[in-house]
Design an enzyme around this catalytic site. Structure first.
Site, short mmCIF file in Angstrom:
data_model
loop_
_atom_site.label_atom_id
_atom_site.label_comp_id
_atom_site.label_asym_id
_atom_site.label_seq_id
_atom_site.Cartn_x
_atom_site.Cartn_y
_atom_site.Cartn_z
N CYS A 88 10.55 18.61 8.84
CA CYS A 88 9.85 19.58 8.00
C CYS A 88 8.79 20.31 8.82
CB CYS A 88 9.21 18.89 6.81
SG CYS A 88 8.14 17.53 7.29
N GLN A 92 16.72 21.22 6.16
CA GLN A 92 16.51 20.31 7.29
C GLN A 92 17.46 19.13 7.29
OE1 GLN A 92 12.51 19.43 5.61
NE2 GLN A 92 12.97 17.35 6.29
N HIS A 146 4.05 16.18 4.51
CA HIS A 146 5.14 17.16 4.52
C HIS A 146 4.61 18.50 5.00
CE1 HIS A 146 8.83 19.03 3.52
NE2 HIS A 146 8.54 19.44 2.29
C1 MYP Z 1 9.17 11.03 8.92
C2 MYP Z 1 8.67 12.42 9.02
C3 MYP Z 1 8.64 13.06 7.70
C4 MYP Z 1 8.25 14.53 7.81
C5 MYP Z 1 8.81 15.32 6.65
C6 MYP Z 1 10.00 14.92 6.19
S1 MYP Z 1 10.68 15.49 4.75
O1 MYP Z 1 12.10 15.21 4.79
O2 MYP Z 1 10.41 16.87 4.56
C7 MYP Z 1 10.03 14.61 3.42
C8 MYP Z 1 8.68 14.60 3.20
C9 MYP Z 1 8.16 13.90 2.12
C10 MYP Z 1 9.01 13.22 1.27
C11 MYP Z 1 10.39 13.22 1.52
C12 MYP Z 1 10.89 13.92 2.60
N1 MYP Z 1 6.81 14.64 7.83
C13 MYP Z 1 6.19 15.12 8.90
O3 MYP Z 1 6.75 15.50 9.91
C14 MYP Z 1 4.70 15.21 8.74
C15 MYP Z 1 4.38 16.66 8.49
C16 MYP Z 1 2.95 16.99 8.34
C17 MYP Z 1 2.03 16.00 7.95
C18 MYP Z 1 0.69 16.36 7.83
C19 MYP Z 1 0.29 17.68 8.07
C20 MYP Z 1 1.21 18.63 8.45
C21 MYP Z 1 2.55 18.27 8.60
N2 MYP Z 1 4.06 14.70 9.94
C22 MYP Z 1 4.20 13.37 10.25
O4 MYP Z 1 4.94 12.62 9.63
N3 MYP Z 1 3.47 12.89 11.32
C23 MYP Z 1 2.44 13.67 12.01
C24 MYP Z 1 2.65 13.60 13.49
C25 MYP Z 1 2.72 12.16 14.00
N4 MYP Z 1 2.95 12.06 15.45
C26 MYP Z 1 2.59 10.68 15.87
C27 MYP Z 1 2.72 10.53 17.38
O5 MYP Z 1 1.88 11.49 18.03
C28 MYP Z 1 2.28 12.83 17.70
C29 MYP Z 1 2.12 13.06 16.21
C30 MYP Z 1 3.90 11.48 13.27
C31 MYP Z 1 3.65 11.51 11.79
#
Ligand code: MYP
Length: 220
Positions: free
Chosen positions: A25, A19, A161
């Protein structure tokens, strides 16, 4: 359910993707699940576009995060998902350029699995890879093996994540011959991370919230 199972041996999992510097993610967790569902139902494995979700799924936040459940819905509303090759990944938020005539798959619903790892294993063997939310704390330093961080170091309530469970198994420790059930989880940080891009996490005690947000798309 069998003692171990691995969907990678059944040709329904695409190679590990990367990604890059984008918090997408959730889109990779979504495409991984839809790729599996489609391949199992239609015997055709497509690599699907995460960039389409990053750019066009208005219910999520592109490189700033999202949820697979929102993405399944968005795929239906948009009218389907294009191939990776037709809507390639750039790892940044762009203008949506979805072309409906190029959509190869679609979704018509989704399911939330019970927060029960025995039921999840049964569901997986019957239906396919499972999209999950997980607390990624233990991933930063993961270099291999079965990850089983202490609960206070990996809060199962704070998921941050999106990943994809593709199988499960049991590891027997060398000296004490202790049995460690594990999940095989596909990450989206490239093949150099973890075990050729995969993460094995302890299965059976809700480690890092692995059972808290298990979902799957339903495909026609
Ligand atoms: C800033 C976004 C980071 C991203 C993953 C990034 S990442 O690069 O994989 C990573 C993760 C952890 C450490 C380091 C790097 N995480 C997500 O997208 C996570 C993934 C997740 C979380 C919980 C259950 C299932 C999946 N989701 C989230 O971060 N979010 C859920 C949706 C939310 N929206 C708010 C506005 O209305 C719509 C929904 C925004 C926050």
């Amino acid at each position: 359910a069998p003692v171990s199972f691995d969907w990678r041996q059944h040709g329904v999992v695409t190679p590990v993707k990367n990604q890059g510097m984008c918090g997408s993610c959730w889109a990779f967790s979504t495409t991984g699940n839809v790729e599996g569902q489609w391949a199992i139902k239609h015997k055709q494995l497509y690599s699907l576009s995460e960039q389409e979700l990053v750019d066009c799924d208005a219910t999520d936040d592109g490189c700033n995060g999202g949820l697979p459940e929102n993405a399944y819905e968005a795929i239906s509303k948009l009218g389907g998902l294009e191939l990776e090759d037709d809507y390639p990944y750039d790892g940044e938020d762009e203008q949506c350029h979805f072309n409906r005539s190029l959509a190869k798959v679609t979704v018509n619903g989704s399911v939330e699995l019970p927060a029960n790892e025995v039921a999840m294993a049964k569901w997986l063997t019957k239906n396919g890879p499972i999209s999950i939310g997980i607390n990624a704390n233990a991933l930063q330093f993961y270099v291999g093996g079965v990850s089983h961080p202490l609960k206070f170091l990996c809060n199962p309530e704070s998921l941050d994540h999106g990943m994809l469970i593709v199988g499960y198994g049991v590891h027997t420790t060398k000296y004490l011959h202790r049995k460690q059930p594990f999940w095989i989880v596909k990450n989206s940080w490239g093949e150099d991370w973890g075990e050729q891009g995969y993460y094995r996490v302890y299965r059976g005690d809700g480690t890092c919230g692995v059972d808290q947000m298990a979902t799957s798309a339903i495909v026609p």
